[in-house]
Design a protein around this motif. Structure first.
Motif, mmCIF file in Angstrom:
data_model
loop_
_atom_site.group_PDB
_atom_site.id
_atom_site.type_symbol
_atom_site.label_atom_id
_atom_site.label_comp_id
_atom_site.label_asym_id
_atom_site.label_seq_id
_atom_site.Cartn_x
_atom_site.Cartn_y
_atom_site.Cartn_z
ATOM 1 N N GLN A 128 0.678 -1.161 2.646
ATOM 2 C CA GLN A 128 0.152 -2.099 1.657
ATOM 3 C C GLN A 128 -0.762 -1.385 0.663
ATOM 4 O O GLN A 128 -0.695 -1.647 -0.540
ATOM 5 N N ASP A 182 -7.904 -6.430 -1.193
ATOM 6 C CA ASP A 182 -6.813 -6.391 -0.228
ATOM 7 C C ASP A 182 -7.342 -6.567 1.190
ATOM 8 O O ASP A 182 -6.774 -7.314 1.988
ATOM 9 N N ASP A 231 -6.550 -9.575 3.878
ATOM 10 C CA ASP A 231 -5.702 -9.064 4.951
ATOM 11 C C ASP A 231 -5.537 -10.032 6.115
ATOM 12 O O ASP A 231 -4.472 -10.131 6.695
ATOM 13 N N ASN A 283 -1.096 -1.690 7.072
ATOM 14 C CA ASN A 283 -2.204 -1.567 6.122
ATOM 15 C C ASN A 283 -2.007 -0.367 5.207
ATOM 16 O O ASN A 283 -2.261 -0.441 4.006
ATOM 17 N N ARG A 338 -2.138 -15.925 1.267
ATOM 18 C CA ARG A 338 -2.362 -14.702 0.490
ATOM 19 C C ARG A 338 -1.518 -14.712 -0.780
ATOM 20 O O ARG A 338 -1.999 -14.409 -1.865
#
Length: 172
Positions: A81, A118, A122, A78, A129
């Protein structure tokens, strides 16, 4: 140091913290190349452990390091990203002519919105996605997205319905 086989209280989480925090911090520093973010991610990992224990009332854990590694890896993904998203946004800003560039307040709002989007996406499978991003951000038609991903247009429509449903569920 021996850690309890079954953690059932905050003191057990504390024991796991004492036994494994230095190891986890080192693991994260290696993954991040010595980044200062390692401490934050290690902290977040134990916060997640504590919240899981609190929510469930108990925490069965045979292999604490395996559990901590899994949680930390997800948090690390995470983090990476988010950094990638921020870099892409800053690159876009750098290419804008000065008069068209958003104010610092607008930049922050846009970045926060990108993080929210986002977070909404997720939990989606990678292809779903990607289909959503190709359609909504890159402006590809469903047929173009299908060609790029090597699936049918009907599959893209299914992916888009799944992505929109995920966004609606998380907004409500």
């Amino acid at each position: 140091m021996s850690v309890p086989h079954c953690a059932t209280s905050h003191s057990d989480v504390e024991a796991i913290y004492r036994a494994h925090h230095p190891w986890l911090l080192g693991w994260l520093r290696r993954k991040l190349g010595g980044s200062d973010h390692a401490s934050d991610l290690a902290h977040d990992t134990f916060v997640r452990l504590l919240s899981t224990q609190t929510a469930r009332g108990d925490l069965q854990m045979r292999e604490p390091r395996a559990y901590l590694t899994t949680v930390a890896r997800n948090l690390l993904i995470n983090h990476v990203q988010r950094q990638s998203l921020e870099r892409a946004w800053l690159d876009t800003l750098a290419q804008m002519p000065e008069p068209m560039a958003p104010s610092p307040e607008e930049r922050l709002l846009i970045l926060q919105t990108l993080h929210q989007i986002d977070a909404m996406l997720d939990g989606l499978p990678p292809k779903v996605r990607e289909a959503f991003l190709l359609s909504q951000l890159d402006g590809l038609t469903y047929a173009q997205a299908a060609e790029r991903l090597g699936v049918t247009e009907r599959t893209i429509k299914r992916f888009m319905a799944q992505a929109f449903a995920q966004c609606i569920v998380l907004v409500c």
